[in-house]
Design an enzyme around this catalytic site. Structure first.
Site, PDB file in Angstrom:
ATOM      1  N   VAL A   8       0.872  -1.253   0.101  1.00 18.08           N
ATOM      2  CA  VAL A   8      -0.020   0.122   0.001  1.00 18.08           C
ATOM      3  C   VAL A   8       0.822   1.298  -0.145  1.00 18.08           C
ATOM      4  O   VAL A   8       0.538   2.109  -0.840  1.00 18.08           O
ATOM      5  CB  VAL A   8      -0.834  -0.028   1.098  1.00 18.08           C
ATOM      6  CG1 VAL A   8      -1.700   1.456   1.507  1.00 18.08           C
ATOM      7  CG2 VAL A   8      -1.863  -1.025   1.111  1.00 18.08           C
ATOM      8  N   GLY A  89     -15.032  -8.599  11.169  1.00 13.98           N
ATOM      9  CA  GLY A  89     -15.212  -7.482  12.232  1.00 13.98           C
ATOM     10  C   GLY A  89     -14.748  -6.165  11.508  1.00 13.98           C
ATOM     11  O   GLY A  89     -15.354  -5.196  11.412  1.00 13.98           O
ATOM     12  N   THR A 110      -6.914 -12.641   7.800  1.00 12.28           N
ATOM     13  CA  THR A 110      -7.228 -13.514   8.958  1.00 12.28           C
ATOM     14  C   THR A 110      -6.417 -14.837   8.601  1.00 12.28           C
ATOM     15  O   THR A 110      -6.656 -15.268   7.474  1.00 12.28           O
ATOM     16  CB  THR A 110      -8.642 -13.325   9.128  1.00 12.28           C
ATOM     17  OG1 THR A 110      -8.764 -14.588  10.130  1.00 12.28           O
ATOM     18  CG2 THR A 110      -9.414 -13.596   8.160  1.00 12.28           C
ATOM     19  N   ASP A 112      -8.079 -17.454   9.546  1.00 14.59           N
ATOM     20  CA  ASP A 112      -9.110 -18.288   9.468  1.00 14.59           C
ATOM     21  C   ASP A 112      -9.701 -18.604   8.050  1.00 14.59           C
ATOM     22  O   ASP A 112     -10.236 -19.677   7.739  1.00 14.59           O
ATOM     23  CB  ASP A 112     -10.187 -17.734  10.282  1.00 14.59           C
ATOM     24  CG  ASP A 112      -9.950 -17.400  11.735  1.00 14.59           C
ATOM     25  OD1 ASP A 112      -9.038 -17.961  12.121  1.00 14.59           O
ATOM     26  OD2 ASP A 112     -10.637 -16.591  12.455  1.00 14.59           O
ATOM     27  N   ARG A 147       1.422 -43.854  19.952  1.00 11.89           N
ATOM     28  CA  ARG A 147       0.119 -43.115  20.430  1.00 11.89           C
ATOM     29  C   ARG A 147      -0.585 -42.441  19.328  1.00 11.89           C
ATOM     30  O   ARG A 147       0.068 -42.363  18.179  1.00 11.89           O
ATOM     31  CB  ARG A 147       0.619 -42.040  21.417  1.00 11.89           C
ATOM     32  CG  ARG A 147       1.639 -42.532  22.729  1.00 11.89           C
ATOM     33  CD  ARG A 147       1.802 -41.300  23.278  1.00 11.89           C
ATOM     34  NE  ARG A 147       2.519 -41.713  24.640  1.00 11.89           N
ATOM     35  CZ  ARG A 147       3.317 -41.090  25.335  1.00 11.89           C
ATOM     36  NH1 ARG A 147       3.876 -39.661  24.828  1.00 11.89           N
ATOM     37  NH2 ARG A 147       3.890 -41.273  26.364  1.00 11.89           N
ATOM     38  N   LEU A 199      -0.843 -48.098  14.570  1.00 10.86           N
ATOM     39  CA  LEU A 199      -0.812 -47.870  16.065  1.00 10.86           C
ATOM     40  C   LEU A 199      -0.396 -46.308  16.061  1.00 10.86           C
ATOM     41  O   LEU A 199      -0.878 -45.798  17.364  1.00 10.86           O
ATOM     42  CB  LEU A 199       0.511 -48.487  16.610  1.00 10.86           C
ATOM     43  CG  LEU A 199       0.468 -50.162  16.454  1.00 10.86           C
ATOM     44  CD1 LEU A 199       1.684 -50.538  16.771  1.00 10.86           C
ATOM     45  CD2 LEU A 199      -0.956 -50.595  17.159  1.00 10.86           C
ATOM     46  N   GLU A 207     -10.791 -25.578  16.280  1.00 11.64           N
ATOM     47  CA  GLU A 207     -11.413 -25.211  17.416  1.00 11.64           C
ATOM     48  C   GLU A 207     -12.848 -25.005  17.674  1.00 11.64           C
ATOM     49  O   GLU A 207     -13.417 -25.146  18.543  1.00 11.64           O
ATOM     50  CB  GLU A 207     -10.788 -23.602  18.210  1.00 11.64           C
ATOM     51  CG  GLU A 207     -11.080 -22.644  17.205  1.00 11.64           C
ATOM     52  CD  GLU A 207     -10.406 -21.276  17.717  1.00 11.64           C
ATOM     53  OE1 GLU A 207      -9.832 -21.130  18.619  1.00 11.64           O
ATOM     54  OE2 GLU A 207     -10.518 -20.323  16.791  1.00 11.64           O
TER      55      GLU A 207
HETATM   56  O1  F6P Z   1      -9.492 -14.883  14.021  1.00 12.82           O
HETATM   57  C1  F6P Z   1      -8.082 -15.224  14.050  1.00 12.82           C
HETATM   58  C2  F6P Z   1      -7.829 -16.038  15.222  1.00 12.82           C
HETATM   59  O2  F6P Z   1      -6.662 -16.287  15.235  1.00 12.82           O
HETATM   60  C3  F6P Z   1      -8.911 -17.225  15.460  1.00 12.82           C
HETATM   61  O3  F6P Z   1      -8.556 -18.127  14.681  1.00 12.82           O
HETATM   62  C4  F6P Z   1      -8.702 -17.172  16.681  1.00 12.82           C
HETATM   63  O4  F6P Z   1      -9.927 -18.021  17.544  1.00 12.82           O
HETATM   64  C5  F6P Z   1      -8.655 -15.878  17.515  1.00 12.82           C
HETATM   65  O5  F6P Z   1      -8.351 -15.304  16.382  1.00 12.82           O
HETATM   66  C6  F6P Z   1      -7.945 -15.532  18.686  1.00 12.82           C
HETATM   67  O6  F6P Z   1      -8.080 -14.314  19.001  1.00 12.82           O
HETATM   68  P1  F6P Z   1      -7.384 -13.690  20.370  1.00 12.82           P
HETATM   69  O7  F6P Z   1      -5.936 -13.739  20.117  1.00 12.82           O
HETATM   70  O8  F6P Z   1      -8.064 -12.304  20.242  1.00 12.82           O
HETATM   71  O9  F6P Z   1      -7.818 -14.686  21.311  1.00 12.82           O
END
Ligand code: F6P
Length: 305
Positions: A8, A89, A110, A112, A147, A199, A207
C-alpha cells in the site's frame, strides 16, 4: 500484514500520494494515533509476522459515537481514502465508514480463511505451513510411543486450517465444524485403526469443532487407545510469512490503492482462481463461506488405507 502495508505504501508513493499509517486499528483511529509512513517503517519487515502498525479490538468503534469520532479524526488529518486489512469485524467497520461517505477499501487478512468472497485471506497459508511443520514434530513422538496425537488449531468457526494442514500433515482424521462427526464415531475409528495395526494416528481438531483435551479424555474413557492432546495456540499465527502470503499481500495492497486512485470506495479486494478482483463491501460481507467438501473427502480417502 506487513507485506500488505508495504505494498500500500509503495503503490501510494509511486502514484504521488502521501501515505499515513493508523496504529492500533480502529481503536487507534478513534484516539488519533495517525502518522506519516516513511520508507524505514516498511523496510526489512516483509519476513516479520505481526504488524508494524500493531492492532487492537475496539468496542467503541461499534458505537455511533465511536464512528463519528473516527470520521472526525480522518477529516482532521485530511485523509481522503482508507485501506483496512482484517477479517469480518474489520470489514463491518469498513462498511460503517463507507456508509458515512469515507472512501474505504478492505483487504482480507485473517488466518481463518473464513471470508467467502475470496479464495484466500492473507495469513492463512502461513498458518497452514506453521501447523503442518508442527504436525510432523508431534508425529515423531506419537510414532515412537505408538500413540494417537490430537492437535487443536485455530480458525474460529471455520475448519480450513485443520483441513489444509491436516492434508499437508497426513492426518488420519479431521474434525471440523462444517462436517459433524460424533466423538463416538471418531473414537471408534481410532480403535479400529489400532485393531488393524495402525498404531499411530494424527487427529486434527478445529477449535470450532471442540477442544482437543476433551476429545482425548473421551477417547481414553471409551477405548484402549493411548492419546495425547496438543493445543498449538499462537504458534500457528506468528513468524515468517510464507512466500504465497507475501505475494498475495503485495497484489492485494497494490489493487487497493489503485481502486482508491480510480475514485472507487466501498470495495473489498479478493482473489478468485488466482486473479485479483474487487467486489462491493456489502457483497463481500454477505457472501457465505463455502467449505471445500472435495478436499475433506480427499483426506478421508487418504486416511482409509
Ligand atoms: O481470527 C483469528 C484468530 O486467530 C482465531 O483463529 C482465533 O480464534 C482468534 O483469532 C484468537 O483471538 P485472540 O487472540 O483475540 O484470542
Amino acid at each position: 500484514m506487513n507485506c500488505a502495508i508495504r505494498a500500500v505504501f509503495k503503490t501510494g508513493v509511486a502514484m504521488g500520494m502521501q501515505v499515513m499509517g493508523i496504529y492500533h486499528g480502529y481503536k487507534g483511529l478513534i484516539e488519533g494515533r495517525v502518522d506519516y509512513l516513511h520508507h524505514e517503517d516498511v523496510e526489512n519487515k516483509m519476513h516479520k509476522g505481526g504488524t508494524v502498525l500493531r492492532t487492537a479490538r475496539s468496542s467503541r468503534f461499534m458505537t455511533e459515537e465511536g464512528i463519528d469520532t473516527a470520521i472526525s479524526v480522518l477529516r482532521a488529518y485530511g485523509i481522503e481514502g482508507l485501506v483496512v486489512i482484517g477479517g469480518d469485524g474489520s470489514f463491518r467497520g469498513c462498511m460503517a465508514l463507507h456508509e458515512h461517505g469515507i472512501p474505504v477499501i478492505g483487504i482480507p487478512g485473517t488466518i481463518d480463511n473464513d471470508m467467502g468472497y475470496t479464495d484466500f485471506t492473507i495469513g492463512f497459508d502461513t498458518a497452514v505451513n506453521n501447523v503442518t511443520n508442527e504436525i510432523y514434530k508431534i508425529r515423531d513422538t506419537m510414532r515412537a510411543h505408538d500413540r494417537v496425537g490430537v492437535i487443536e488449531v485455530m480458525g474460529r468457526n471455520c475448519g480450513d486450517i485443520a483441513l489444509w494442514a491436516g492434508i499437508g500433515g497426513a492426518a488420519d482424521l479431521i474434525l471440523v465444524p462444517e462436517v459433524p462427526v460424533s466423538w463416538e464415531d471418531a473414537a471408534t475409528r481410532l480403535a479400529q485403526n489400532k485393531l488393524r495395526g495402525k498404531l499411530t494416528s494424527i487427529v486434527m481438531i478445529a477449535e470450532g469443532a471442540g477442544k482437543a483435551e476433551e476429545f482425548a479424555e473421551y477417547v481414553r474413557q471409551h477405548t484402549d487407545v493411548e492419546i495425547k492432546a496438543t493445543v498449538l495456540g499462537y504458534i500457528q499465527r506468528g513468524g515468517n510469512p510464507s512466500a504465497f502470503d507475501r505475494v498475495l499481500a503485495a497484489r492485494m495492497g497494490q489493487r487497493a490503492v489503485e481502486l482508491l486512485a480510480e475514485g472507487k470506495g466501498g470495495r473489498a479486494v479478493g482473489i478468485r482462481r488466482n486473479s485479483i478482483y474487487d467486489v462491493a463491501l456489502a457483497d463481500a460481507i454477505a457472501t457465505k463461506d463455502v467449505f471445500d467438501e472435495k478436499l475433506y473427502e480427499l483426506n478421508e480417502l487418504m486416511a482409509k488405507f
